[in-house]
Motif scaffolding. Structure first.
Motif, short mmCIF file in Angstrom:
data_model
loop_
_atom_site.label_atom_id
_atom_site.label_comp_id
_atom_site.label_asym_id
_atom_site.label_seq_id
_atom_site.Cartn_x
_atom_site.Cartn_y
_atom_site.Cartn_z
N SER A 24 0.83 -1.20 0.00
CA SER A 24 0.00 0.00 0.00
C SER A 24 0.87 1.26 0.00
CB SER A 24 -0.93 0.02 1.22
OG SER A 24 -0.18 0.26 2.40
N ARG A 25 0.30 2.32 -0.47
CA ARG A 25 0.96 3.62 -0.44
C ARG A 25 1.31 3.96 1.00
NH1 ARG A 25 -0.11 8.54 1.32
NH2 ARG A 25 0.92 10.29 0.30
N LYS A 26 0.38 3.69 1.89
CA LYS A 26 0.56 3.99 3.31
C LYS A 26 1.79 3.28 3.87
CE LYS A 26 -2.14 4.12 7.59
NZ LYS A 26 -3.44 3.87 8.18
N GLU A 27 1.96 1.99 3.52
CA GLU A 27 3.12 1.22 3.98
C GLU A 27 4.42 1.83 3.45
OE1 GLU A 27 2.77 -3.32 3.84
OE2 GLU A 27 1.11 -2.61 2.57
N LEU A 28 4.42 2.16 2.16
CA LEU A 28 5.62 2.74 1.55
C LEU A 28 5.99 4.05 2.23
CD1 LEU A 28 4.91 2.06 -2.23
CD2 LEU A 28 6.61 0.91 -0.79
N VAL A 29 5.02 4.93 2.41
CA VAL A 29 5.28 6.23 3.03
C VAL A 29 5.78 6.03 4.46
CG1 VAL A 29 4.21 8.36 3.86
CG2 VAL A 29 3.69 7.52 1.56
N LYS A 30 5.13 5.15 5.21
CA LYS A 30 5.53 4.92 6.61
C LYS A 30 6.96 4.39 6.69
CE LYS A 30 4.39 2.25 10.71
NZ LYS A 30 3.63 1.13 11.24
N ASN A 31 7.27 3.36 5.90
CA ASN A 31 8.60 2.75 5.94
C ASN A 31 9.70 3.70 5.49
OD1 ASN A 31 7.68 0.26 6.90
ND2 ASN A 31 7.30 -0.51 4.86
N ILE A 32 9.44 4.44 4.44
CA ILE A 32 10.46 5.36 3.93
C ILE A 32 10.61 6.58 4.83
CG2 ILE A 32 11.08 6.86 1.99
CD1 ILE A 32 9.81 4.63 0.17
N SER A 33 9.51 7.10 5.33
CA SER A 33 9.56 8.27 6.21
C SER A 33 10.27 7.97 7.52
CB SER A 33 8.15 8.78 6.49
OG SER A 33 7.56 9.25 5.30
N THR A 34 10.24 6.72 7.96
CA THR A 34 10.95 6.32 9.17
C THR A 34 12.46 6.48 8.98
OG1 THR A 34 9.21 4.77 9.75
CG2 THR A 34 11.34 4.41 10.78
N ILE A 35 12.94 6.14 7.79
CA ILE A 35 14.38 6.20 7.49
C ILE A 35 14.79 7.57 6.99
CG2 ILE A 35 16.21 5.19 6.07
CD1 ILE A 35 14.47 2.56 6.17
N LEU A 36 13.92 8.20 6.21
CA LEU A 36 14.20 9.54 5.66
C LEU A 36 13.13 10.50 6.18
CD1 LEU A 36 14.90 8.58 1.91
CD2 LEU A 36 16.59 9.04 3.70
N PRO A 37 13.21 10.89 7.44
CA PRO A 37 12.14 11.68 8.06
C PRO A 37 11.94 13.06 7.43
CG PRO A 37 14.02 11.55 9.53
CD PRO A 37 14.29 10.62 8.38
N TYR A 38 12.95 13.59 6.78
CA TYR A 38 12.81 14.93 6.20
C TYR A 38 12.39 14.89 4.74
CZ TYR A 38 15.16 16.00 10.51
OH TYR A 38 15.47 16.07 11.84
N ASN A 39 12.11 13.70 4.25
CA ASN A 39 11.67 13.54 2.87
C ASN A 39 10.17 13.78 2.79
OD1 ASN A 39 13.02 12.79 0.38
ND2 ASN A 39 11.43 11.24 0.27
N SER A 40 9.72 14.40 1.72
CA SER A 40 8.30 14.69 1.59
C SER A 40 7.53 13.49 1.03
CB SER A 40 8.09 15.89 0.67
OG SER A 40 8.37 15.54 -0.67
#
Length: 89
Positions: A24-40
């Motif tokens: 899901s989009r939600k999973e991708l955003v959550k996983n990536i935002s955890t590692i790259l918190p300043y990424n939009s």
């Protein structure tokens, strides 16, 4: 040391999945935002859209994508954009 990018993290998330498996989009955003918190979220969505247009993912339903094929490990965001939006000759 390799710097983590959205495309490199997408490869790490999607490539281990089996073809036909959903993400899901939600999973991708959550996983990536955890590692790259300043990424939009927009950067993550752009990369996901490029992967979909280039045939690596397929939209199954709103916010849910199916893996179609592995993403080459040497695929850069520039190459991905070219695959997603090929120039017509």
């Amino acid at each position: 040391m390799n710097r983590k990018t959205v495309i490199s993290l997408m490869k790490e998330i999607i490539n281990p999945m089996k073809v036909g498996e959903e993400v899901s989009r939600k999973e991708l955003v959550k996983n990536i935002s955890t590692i790259l918190p300043y990424n939009s979220d927009q950067s993550i969505d752009n990369t996901r859209n490029y992967l979909t247009r280039a045939g690596y993912l397929e939209l199954k339903s709103q916010g849910v994508y199916t893996k179609v094929k592995d993403i080459p490990m040497d695929l850069t965001i520039t190459k991905l954009m070219s695959e997603a939006y090929p120039k017509e000759n």
